[in-house]
Scaffold this motif. Structure first.
Motif, PDB file in Angstrom:
ATOM      1  N   PHE A  71       0.720  -1.321   0.049  1.00 47.40           N
ATOM      2  CA  PHE A  71       0.056   0.084   0.026  1.00 47.40           C
ATOM      3  C   PHE A  71       0.940   1.318  -0.067  1.00 47.40           C
ATOM      4  CE2 PHE A  71      -3.313  -2.636   2.465  1.00 47.40           C
ATOM      5  CZ  PHE A  71      -3.908  -3.058   1.033  1.00 47.40           C
ATOM      6  N   VAL A  72       1.972   1.270   0.775  1.00 50.47           N
ATOM      7  CA  VAL A  72       2.963   2.338   1.141  1.00 50.47           C
ATOM      8  C   VAL A  72       3.731   2.679  -0.309  1.00 50.47           C
ATOM      9  CG1 VAL A  72       4.704   3.224   2.041  1.00 50.47           C
ATOM     10  CG2 VAL A  72       2.793   2.306   3.389  1.00 50.47           C
ATOM     11  N   ILE A  73       4.194   1.568  -1.044  1.00 48.81           N
ATOM     12  CA  ILE A  73       4.931   1.572  -1.950  1.00 48.81           C
ATOM     13  C   ILE A  73       4.273   2.009  -3.253  1.00 48.81           C
ATOM     14  CG2 ILE A  73       6.539   0.320  -3.622  1.00 48.81           C
ATOM     15  CD1 ILE A  73       7.324  -1.435  -1.559  1.00 48.81           C
ATOM     16  N   ILE A  74       2.888   1.851  -3.358  1.00 48.19           N
ATOM     17  CA  ILE A  74       2.139   2.106  -4.279  1.00 48.19           C
ATOM     18  C   ILE A  74       2.019   3.648  -4.444  1.00 48.19           C
ATOM     19  CG2 ILE A  74      -0.180   2.210  -5.299  1.00 48.19           C
ATOM     20  CD1 ILE A  74      -0.436  -0.721  -4.881  1.00 48.19           C
ATOM     21  N   ILE A 260       9.835  -5.676   1.940  1.00 45.57           N
ATOM     22  CA  ILE A 260       9.881  -4.706   0.617  1.00 45.57           C
ATOM     23  C   ILE A 260      10.441  -5.839  -0.443  1.00 45.57           C
ATOM     24  CG2 ILE A 260      11.531  -3.019  -0.186  1.00 45.57           C
ATOM     25  CD1 ILE A 260      11.644  -1.724   2.506  1.00 45.57           C
ATOM     26  N   ALA A 261      11.259  -6.792   0.100  1.00 47.49           N
ATOM     27  CA  ALA A 261      11.717  -7.769  -1.234  1.00 47.49           C
ATOM     28  C   ALA A 261      10.616  -8.594  -1.838  1.00 47.49           C
ATOM     29  CB  ALA A 261      12.772  -8.732  -0.554  1.00 47.49           C
ATOM     30  N   ILE A 265       9.602  -8.472  -5.557  1.00 50.02           N
ATOM     31  CA  ILE A 265       9.468  -9.651  -6.338  1.00 50.02           C
ATOM     32  C   ILE A 265       8.097 -10.022  -6.867  1.00 50.02           C
ATOM     33  CG2 ILE A 265       9.687 -11.981  -6.088  1.00 50.02           C
ATOM     34  CD1 ILE A 265      11.937 -11.634  -4.167  1.00 50.02           C
ATOM     35  N   GLY A 266       7.113  -9.413  -6.056  1.00 50.06           N
ATOM     36  CA  GLY A 266       5.881  -9.782  -6.426  1.00 50.06           C
ATOM     37  C   GLY A 266       5.190  -8.410  -7.634  1.00 50.06           C
ATOM     38  N   GLY A 267       6.164  -7.867  -7.878  1.00 53.87           N
ATOM     39  CA  GLY A 267       5.617  -6.838  -9.150  1.00 53.87           C
ATOM     40  C   GLY A 267       5.309  -5.477  -8.652  1.00 53.87           C
ATOM     41  N   THR A 268       5.511  -5.432  -7.455  1.00 52.76           N
ATOM     42  CA  THR A 268       5.262  -3.803  -6.944  1.00 52.76           C
ATOM     43  C   THR A 268       6.491  -2.876  -7.334  1.00 52.76           C
ATOM     44  OG1 THR A 268       4.114  -4.434  -4.921  1.00 52.76           O
ATOM     45  CG2 THR A 268       4.643  -2.347  -5.157  1.00 52.76           C
ATOM     46  N   SER A 269       6.093  -1.639  -8.014  1.00 50.64           N
ATOM     47  CA  SER A 269       7.183  -0.809  -8.378  1.00 50.64           C
ATOM     48  C   SER A 269       7.493   0.030  -7.408  1.00 50.64           C
ATOM     49  CB  SER A 269       6.596  -0.138  -9.785  1.00 50.64           C
ATOM     50  OG  SER A 269       7.583   0.812 -10.243  1.00 50.64           O
ATOM     51  N   LEU A 270       8.925   0.046  -7.329  1.00 52.08           N
ATOM     52  CA  LEU A 270       9.383   1.072  -6.460  1.00 52.08           C
ATOM     53  C   LEU A 270       9.083   2.503  -6.612  1.00 52.08           C
ATOM     54  CD1 LEU A 270      12.724  -0.734  -5.223  1.00 52.08           C
ATOM     55  CD2 LEU A 270      10.698  -0.414  -3.876  1.00 52.08           C
ATOM     56  N   PHE A 271       8.793   2.847  -7.989  1.00 49.16           N
ATOM     57  CA  PHE A 271       8.569   3.853  -8.399  1.00 49.16           C
ATOM     58  C   PHE A 271       6.993   4.496  -8.074  1.00 49.16           C
ATOM     59  CE2 PHE A 271      11.755   2.084 -11.168  1.00 49.16           C
ATOM     60  CZ  PHE A 271      13.052   3.209 -11.101  1.00 49.16           C
ATOM     61  N   GLY A 272       6.249   3.624  -7.876  1.00 47.13           N
ATOM     62  CA  GLY A 272       4.884   3.861  -7.331  1.00 47.13           C
ATOM     63  C   GLY A 272       3.944   3.423  -8.409  1.00 47.13           C
ATOM     64  N   ALA A 273       2.668   3.497  -8.001  1.00 48.97           N
ATOM     65  CA  ALA A 273       1.477   3.347  -8.993  1.00 48.97           C
ATOM     66  C   ALA A 273       1.310   1.895  -9.826  1.00 48.97           C
ATOM     67  CB  ALA A 273       1.477   4.247  -9.867  1.00 48.97           C
ATOM     68  N   GLY A 279       0.677 -10.594  -5.953  1.00 48.36           N
ATOM     69  CA  GLY A 279       1.792 -10.618  -6.174  1.00 48.36           C
ATOM     70  C   GLY A 279       2.779 -10.848  -4.914  1.00 48.36           C
ATOM     71  N   PRO A 280       2.745  -9.866  -4.047  1.00 45.44           N
ATOM     72  CA  PRO A 280       3.410  -9.711  -2.773  1.00 45.44           C
ATOM     73  C   PRO A 280       3.124 -10.959  -1.944  1.00 45.44           C
ATOM     74  CG  PRO A 280       2.865  -7.403  -3.004  1.00 45.44           C
ATOM     75  CD  PRO A 280       1.914  -8.481  -4.163  1.00 45.44           C
TER      76      PRO A 280
END
Length: 326
Positions: A71-74, A260-261, A265-273, A279-280
């Motif tokens: 939720f936060v990384i998104i 975070i890993a 790895i589950g496909g969440t982008s560290l750039f957001g959105a 996936g996680p």
């Protein structure tokens, strides 16, 4: 006549992106199954009922942390404090139970404590203008210290037999801890993928100014994301306290990096959105499988960290390539 658009208009996760997310999740699931098949042949003890149950317990708590972290990384943020919240929560609930507070009340108070920490993170980011990295790093350090002060550097024993037994028992042959993953994942999926608040989170991560101009209350969504992450971490602290039977502020060190890993790895982008719930979850169990299999194969634990780091580099690299093509 002027047609006004509602705040639900921003759609940062179009159909194509959602389809990509499901395809990626299926790919990850295939990788997980392949790992299980390989380890079943590589070591006879992997496919035993006891080891599978242990594997599910190992991955469950990181999986819940990874959902909150997603939720936060998104929103293009990061929460480095979740491991410290887990450890501090074990101390809080152990202290409450030792003081005679009923289990149900102790659990609720511990979750409220997590909510307050999440709201503090939101306040630091929204009102004080602090970067998420800094405010959550400060909380990580402070909570470890507060927990050690409360316990004087020792542990608090939990003597409630029913509370301790919960984490070790199973329902329908499946460990209770894994059922807790389902309990969290189902509403989390509905929230992120089927509600307007989920669309708002993606919109904030994509372009917070455009989201604001579209009518999204950006500060409220930041508060919500960090609050959910902290509450999930407090919940994991409750589960960990039940599993180990003590409150210890130093527990769960490094779990924030595993969360975070798993999310990345589950496909969440560290750039957001970009991100999902499924996936996680799979990412967490891939890491748990790698660690479990490495232990059974007597692989040096240092190699487990190298493998995890390598997976993160590969996933982030391909995420960058995908972003460049868009």
């Amino acid at each position: 006549m002027t047609v006004q658009t509602s705040p639900a208009a921003p759609e940062a996760a179009p159909v194509a992106r959602r389809n990509f997310g499901f395809l990626f999740a299926l790919t990850l699931l295939g990788l997980l199954v392949a790992l299980w098949v390989f380890l079943s042949f590589a070591t006879p003890t992997f496919a035993t009922a006891n080891n599978i149950a242990n594997l599910l317990r190992q991955g469950s708590m990181i999986a819940i942390l990874a959902i909150g972290q997603t939720f936060v990384i998104i929103t293009s943020g990061i929460d480095l404090s979740v491991g410290a919240i887990v450890g501090f929560s074990t101390t809080v609930i152990a202290y409450l139970l030792q003081a005679g507070v009923p289990v149900w009340a102790a659990v609720i108070l511990t979750l409220v404590m997590g909510l307050l920490i999440g709201l503090f993170h939101g306040f630091g980011i929204v009102k004080m203008g602090l970067p998420p990295f800094i405010i959550t790093l400060a909380t990580l350090t402070a909570l470890r210290g507060i927990g050690l002060v409360i316990t004087n550097g020792s542990t608090i024993s939990i003597t409630d037999a029913g509370f301790n037994a919960f984490s070790r028992e199973s329902f329908l042959g499946i460990p209770n801890l894994f059922w807790m993953v389902i309990l969290v994942a189902v509403p989390a999926y509905v929230f992120l993928h089927m509600s307007r608040f989920g669309r708002y989170l993606f919109a904030v991560g994509s372009n917070p100014e455009a989201a604001r101009l579209s009518g999204v209350n950006v500060p409220r969504m930041i508060y919500m994301a960090y609050s959910l992450s902290a509450v999930f971490a407090a919940f994991v602290g409750v589960l960990l306290a039940a599993r180990i039977g003590v409150g210890n502020a130093t527990q769960a060190e490094g779990w924030e990096l595993q969360a975070i890993a798993s999310s990345v790895i589950g496909g969440t982008s560290l750039f957001g959105a970009v991100g999902s719930v499924q996936g996680p979850l799979i990412g967490a169990f891939i890491l748990a499988t790698i660690n479990n299999g490495a232990n059974l194969l007597n692989v040096n634990s240092f190699w487990q960290r190298i493998i995890t780091g390598g997976l993160i580099i590969v996933i982030v690299y391909f995420d960058q390539l995908r972003r460049r093509r868009q």
